[in-house]
Design a protein around this motif. Structure first.
Motif, PDB file in Angstrom:
ATOM      1  N   ILE A 146      -3.019   1.076  -3.052  1.00 37.91           N
ATOM      2  CA  ILE A 146      -4.294   1.217  -3.740  1.00 37.91           C
ATOM      3  C   ILE A 146      -5.015  -0.114  -3.888  1.00 37.91           C
ATOM      4  O   ILE A 146      -6.191  -0.143  -4.233  1.00 37.91           O
ATOM      5  CB  ILE A 146      -4.108   1.869  -5.127  1.00 37.91           C
ATOM      6  CG1 ILE A 146      -3.134   1.051  -5.985  1.00 37.91           C
ATOM      7  CG2 ILE A 146      -3.630   3.309  -4.978  1.00 37.91           C
ATOM      8  CD1 ILE A 146      -2.949   1.589  -7.389  1.00 37.91           C
ATOM      9  N   VAL A 147      -4.321  -1.207  -3.636  1.00 38.32           N
ATOM     10  CA  VAL A 147      -4.952  -2.531  -3.586  1.00 38.32           C
ATOM     11  C   VAL A 147      -4.563  -3.171  -2.262  1.00 38.32           C
ATOM     12  O   VAL A 147      -3.619  -2.732  -1.601  1.00 38.32           O
ATOM     13  CB  VAL A 147      -4.509  -3.426  -4.763  1.00 38.32           C
ATOM     14  CG1 VAL A 147      -4.856  -2.787  -6.096  1.00 38.32           C
ATOM     15  CG2 VAL A 147      -3.010  -3.730  -4.693  1.00 38.32           C
ATOM     16  N   ASP A 148      -5.288  -4.192  -1.876  1.00 34.69           N
ATOM     17  CA  ASP A 148      -4.965  -4.901  -0.638  1.00 34.69           C
ATOM     18  C   ASP A 148      -3.793  -5.842  -0.913  1.00 34.69           C
ATOM     19  O   ASP A 148      -3.956  -6.888  -1.548  1.00 34.69           O
ATOM     20  CB  ASP A 148      -6.179  -5.681  -0.136  1.00 34.69           C
ATOM     21  CG  ASP A 148      -5.994  -6.174   1.288  1.00 34.69           C
ATOM     22  OD1 ASP A 148      -4.828  -6.328   1.720  1.00 34.69           O
ATOM     23  OD2 ASP A 148      -7.002  -6.414   1.980  1.00 34.69           O
ATOM     24  N   LEU A 149      -2.625  -5.464  -0.427  1.00 33.13           N
ATOM     25  CA  LEU A 149      -1.418  -6.248  -0.683  1.00 33.13           C
ATOM     26  C   LEU A 149      -1.457  -7.624  -0.020  1.00 33.13           C
ATOM     27  O   LEU A 149      -0.693  -8.510  -0.381  1.00 33.13           O
ATOM     28  CB  LEU A 149      -0.190  -5.477  -0.188  1.00 33.13           C
ATOM     29  CG  LEU A 149       0.057  -4.105  -0.826  1.00 33.13           C
ATOM     30  CD1 LEU A 149       1.257  -3.439  -0.165  1.00 33.13           C
ATOM     31  CD2 LEU A 149       0.276  -4.231  -2.328  1.00 33.13           C
ATOM     32  N   ARG A 150      -2.348  -7.779   0.936  1.00 39.76           N
ATOM     33  CA  ARG A 150      -2.428  -9.044   1.666  1.00 39.76           C
ATOM     34  C   ARG A 150      -3.146 -10.131   0.872  1.00 39.76           C
ATOM     35  O   ARG A 150      -3.167 -11.294   1.285  1.00 39.76           O
ATOM     36  CB  ARG A 150      -3.127  -8.817   3.010  1.00 39.76           C
ATOM     37  CG  ARG A 150      -2.357  -7.889   3.941  1.00 39.76           C
ATOM     38  CD  ARG A 150      -3.199  -7.347   5.072  1.00 39.76           C
ATOM     39  NE  ARG A 150      -4.233  -6.440   4.586  1.00 39.76           N
ATOM     40  CZ  ARG A 150      -4.966  -5.654   5.378  1.00 39.76           C
ATOM     41  NH1 ARG A 150      -4.740  -5.651   6.685  1.00 39.76           N
ATOM     42  NH2 ARG A 150      -5.903  -4.868   4.863  1.00 39.76           N
ATOM     43  N   GLU A 151      -3.731  -9.760  -0.266  1.00 41.15           N
ATOM     44  CA  GLU A 151      -4.511 -10.719  -1.046  1.00 41.15           C
ATOM     45  C   GLU A 151      -3.706 -11.391  -2.157  1.00 41.15           C
ATOM     46  O   GLU A 151      -4.225 -12.269  -2.846  1.00 41.15           O
ATOM     47  CB  GLU A 151      -5.740 -10.024  -1.643  1.00 41.15           C
ATOM     48  CG  GLU A 151      -6.738  -9.571  -0.585  1.00 41.15           C
ATOM     49  CD  GLU A 151      -7.968  -8.928  -1.190  1.00 41.15           C
ATOM     50  OE1 GLU A 151      -7.964  -8.695  -2.422  1.00 41.15           O
ATOM     51  OE2 GLU A 151      -8.927  -8.661  -0.448  1.00 41.15           O
ATOM     52  N   GLU A 152      -2.456 -10.951  -2.366  1.00 39.26           N
ATOM     53  CA  GLU A 152      -1.610 -11.565  -3.387  1.00 39.26           C
ATOM     54  C   GLU A 152      -0.233 -11.866  -2.814  1.00 39.26           C
ATOM     55  O   GLU A 152       0.124 -11.395  -1.735  1.00 39.26           O
ATOM     56  CB  GLU A 152      -1.455 -10.631  -4.600  1.00 39.26           C
ATOM     57  CG  GLU A 152      -2.687 -10.495  -5.452  1.00 39.26           C
ATOM     58  CD  GLU A 152      -2.381  -9.759  -6.743  1.00 39.26           C
ATOM     59  OE1 GLU A 152      -1.404 -10.150  -7.418  1.00 39.26           O
ATOM     60  OE2 GLU A 152      -3.098  -8.797  -7.069  1.00 39.26           O
TER      61      GLU A 152
END
Length: 261
Positions: A146-152
């Motif tokens: 549900i969120v972009d895992l690549r951003e954290e």
């Protein structure tokens, strides 16, 4: 059927309608198995997750929905049509309740109450406890994060034969947790919580299926907890097909009263 729609609060009818557009297809083989590799880094797991994102264009069929609020439970089957990234249309038998959702609009009407809603995603954002848009819903319901895992940056652990991802630095208001199954690196569990407000949204993917080389959810259970209340929605997809022609007949009947949510 009439009893089902009469008893259910309209916000949960809407929640069911939104949730039930999840991508799935004509049942063939349910996926199971897979072995976790303790040597994989979180970066490798996340990369594999995005490499397995579904690429279908349209979907049609039916979805069986079982709903419970802790005091009563009901079941219903509805028609479903979807064009990925563009529109979702659903209709209960005889068109008693219909919904039409696009990236800019959430709309539904209920003939039993002569009421309709036509607005943006702000109501759903409040209902689910986080900012929601069409893309987030679509990812959530196709087995994507549900969120972009690549951003954290995430820590990875092995839990229940899945890869469990937790942010290295959790947010001040929201806490997230993701579990990814090892066979096709799709979501096994997604969890968003607001501890201060005692709110929890949990999406569990019971199993997946392969349709036209696409890996898609077969059964999903959604749990929404708010303080001392819990609502659960089980979804099972039947007679569904990919990439056929679709249309979305929808018109709010004249004389209906607008719902202020």
């Amino acid at each position: 059927m009439t009893k089902f729609l009469s008893m259910m609060k309209i916000k949960y009818v809407l929640l069911i309608v939104i949730i039930a557009f999840t991508a799935s297809c004509k049942s063939t083989k349910v996926i199971s198995g897979g072995t976790v590799d303790a040597k994989l880094t979180s970066k490798s797991v996340i990369k594999a997750h995005y490499q397995n994102e579904a690429g279908f264009n349209t979907l049609t069929g039916r979805v069986k929905i079982d709903y419970s609020d802790g005091e009563s439970s009901q079941g219903v089957s509805v028609s479903l049509r979807m064009e990925k990234d563009k529109a979702i249309w659903m209709s209960a038998p005889l068109g008693i309740v219909k919904a039409y959702i696009t990236p800019d609009r959430v709309s539904f009407y209920n003939k039993l109450e002569n009421e309709y809603f036509d607005g943006d995603f702000s109501y759903l954002s409040d209902l689910l406890g986080t900012e929601v848009d069409f893309s987030i819903l679509q990812n959530l319901l196709t087995g994507q994060a549900i969120v972009d895992l690549r951003e954290e940056k995430y820590d990875v652990d092995i839990s229940e034969d899945t890869y469990k991802l937790t942010p290295k630095q959790q947010g001040a208001l929201y806490k997230t947790l993701f579990q990814i199954e090892p066979k096709n690196f799709k979501m096994a569990l997604q969890q968003l919580s607001q501890p201060a407000d005692k709110r929890l949204l949990e999406i569990a993917y019971k199993n997946y299926q392969i349709i036209d080389k696409e890996v898609l959810p077969n059964e999903i259970m959604v749990k929404a907890i708010s303080k001392d209340k819990m609502n659960t929605i089980d979804l099972e997809f039947k007679n569904l097909e990919l990439n056929g022609k679709v249309n979305f007949p929808y018109s709010i009947p004249k004389g209906f009263n607008e719902i202020e949510l």
